[in-house]
Design an enzyme around this catalytic site. Structure first.
Site, PDB file in Angstrom:
ATOM      1  N   ARG A  14       0.802  -1.229   0.000  1.00 19.76           N
ATOM      2  CA  ARG A  14       0.000   0.000   0.000  1.00 19.76           C
ATOM      3  C   ARG A  14       0.839   1.286   0.000  1.00 19.76           C
ATOM      4  NH1 ARG A  14      -3.630  -1.962   4.922  1.00 19.76           N
ATOM      5  NH2 ARG A  14      -1.827  -3.353   5.136  1.00 19.76           N
ATOM      6  N   TYR A 382      39.415  26.853  -7.274  1.00 23.02           N
ATOM      7  CA  TYR A 382      39.245  25.778  -8.260  1.00 23.02           C
ATOM      8  C   TYR A 382      39.645  26.274  -9.641  1.00 23.02           C
ATOM      9  CZ  TYR A 382      36.698  21.978 -10.668  1.00 23.02           C
ATOM     10  OH  TYR A 382      36.345  20.904 -11.430  1.00 23.02           O
TER      11      TYR A 382
END
Ligand code: UD1
Ligand code: CA
Length: 451
Positions: A14, A382
């Protein structure tokens, strides 16, 4: 000896989900996790989880914190308990719980063991307005339990009974495994029902006890998403209540979401729509203003967090964060720091008394004490391939709108002129300036306007 068997092999049709039922989270923790933590808190000696559907995901989550029994195929709750026969030779008592009942509390588990002291079996029951799909408790003249009848097997009269089986039982372990030898599949669902043990014990002249659980929602079984939402609401209310009793002010408990494992010190004030998740630990006298989200955060005493997000990071005593800041990935903010508006920190250390008040990104950086960052500073960590660290030593002053191209080190008491793009290190006490000199074209402003 106290043992536990948790039934978690069912599919949970269910739920209409690819995730097995007991792995569905309540307050961000799988249901099965709540039950195992609660059993551990109650000092149960051995815990056997019966797995079947989704066995791999359950095992991956619980790892070796419990023992497992595999039920394959799934032939009912009685059959599930039979698989836990590693406990067959234990003395003492065994509590049996359903993996889809996440709200059960430690006190109730301890009370169940206590209630079963002089019985072969104690059923935990609750009294509902309507029995619904639950098994009905049929008592005899002495008030003991005579049998449990599944809703699908009930007569009209039995359906009217509103005392129901919560699915939680405490057994004398030896009598449990003895009784299981007698159960059959003679019922509407052709399953081995654990509930049939009640009649079997009665036939053997054993009295079956019932313990009524006062809060009927504590033992609710989650069968679909509607029940899941109910369990979330119940547990949230319960957790918030516990913190309030312990001296935490929660302005609007209905709109405050605190996971079960979160710790909070007294005199802390929590405003609405705050989410505190995972293993977050919050000290005393902390203020958390609306719309803050903390996950695995450590917040020391006297901190103020304003509409900010703190994930896997720590904020030291007396510091302030926000509005609208984001600290993540092992960031450690020292004491008496000021992290202001729209600031992001990632995997960085920020020393005591340092300040960073506006529009700044600090990533992969180690910043000393009493450093001041102006507005709009960016650590350029970065290059598209690799990440590099930025080091800023004590008492340095970083002017507004500087870019620090890592790897780079700014020495003690060094100064960076505003608007500089810094590509090489600056030594202690020096100034770094990296911008072109301004020229002024006399009268051009007026000329341009009139063009
Ligand atoms: C069961 C009880 C019912 C009780 C209700 C409480 C029986 C026969 N019925 O009904 O009296 O009112 O719980 O919530 O015991 N499971 C297995 N293996 C199986 C079948 C089930 O591990 O073969 C597990 C399920 O994963 C679940 C639990 O047992 O965690 C209960 O099973 P479920 O099918 O939900 O039982 P109910 O019909 O709710
Ligand atoms: Ca159920």
């Amino acid at each position: 000896m106290r043992s536990a068997i948790v039934l978690a092999a069912g599919k949970g049709t269910r739920m209409k989900s690819s995730l097995c039922k007991v792995m569905h989270p309540v307050l961000n923790k799988p249901m099965i996790g709540h039950i195992v933590s609660t059993l551990k808190a109650a000092n149960v000696d051995r815990i056997v989880v019966v797995v079947g559907h989704g066995a791999e995901s359950v095992k991956e989550y619980l790892k070796d914190s419990v023992e497992y029994a595999l039920q394959e195929p799934q032939l009912g709750t009685g059959h599930a308990v039979m698989q836990a026969n590693v406990l067959e030779h234990e003395d003492g008592d065994t509590i049996v719980l359903c993996g889809d009942g996440p709200c059960i509390q430690k006190e109730t588990i301890l009370n169940a063991f206590e209630a079963n002291k002089d019985y072969a079996c104690t059923v935990l029951t609750s009294v509902l307005e309507k029995g619904g799909n639950y098994g009905r408790i049929i008592r005899n003249e002495d008030g003991m339990v005579e049998k449990i009848v599944e809703a699908k097997d009930c007569s009209k009269d039995e359906l009217e009974v509103n005392e129901i089986n919560t699915g939680i039982f405490c057994f004398k372990t030896q009598k449990l495994f003895d009784g299981l030898k007698n159960i059959t599949t003679n019922n509407a669902q052709n399953e081995y029902y654990l509930t049939d043990l009640v009649e079997i014990f009665n036939r053997k002249g054993e009295k079956v006890n019932a313990m009524v659980v006062e809060d009927k929602d504590e033992t609710m079984g989650v069968n679909d998403r509607v029940d899941l939402a109910k369990a979330n609401v119940w547990l949230k209310k319960h957790v918030n209540h516990k913190h309030m009793v312990n001296g935490v002010t929660i302005l609007d408990p209905e709109n405050t979401y605190i996971d079960v494992d979160v710790e909070i010190g007294s005199d802390t004030v929590i405003y609405p729509n705050v989410h505190l998740q995972g293993n977050t630990k919050i000290g005393s006298n902390v203020t958390i203003l609306p719309n803050s989200y903390l996950c695995n955060a450590i917040i020391e005493n006297n901190v103020k967090i304003d509409s900010s997000k703190v994930v896997d990071s720590k904020v030291g005593e007396g510091s302030t964060v926000g509005p609208m800041s984001h600290l993540r990935n092992n960031t450690v903010i020292g004491n008496n720091c000021r992290i202001g508006n729209f600031v992001e920190f990632k995997n960085s250390n920020f020393g005591n008394g340092s300040k960073c008040a506006h529009l700044t990104y600090i990533g992969d950086s180690d910043v000393g004490e009493r450093v001041n960052f102006g507005c709009g500073v960016v650590t350029v960590n970065y290059d598209g391939k690799n990440k590099y660290r930025t080091v800023v030593e004590d008492d340095a002053f970083i002017g507004s709108n500087c870019n620090l191209i890592a790897p780079v080190t700014i020495g003690k008491s060094a100064l960076l002129a505003a608007g500089s793009t810094i590509t090489s290190s600056v030594k202690d006490g020096d100034m770094g300036i990296a911008r072109s000199r301004q020229t002024v074209v006399k009268g051009y402003g007026t000329k341009y306007k009139n063009k």
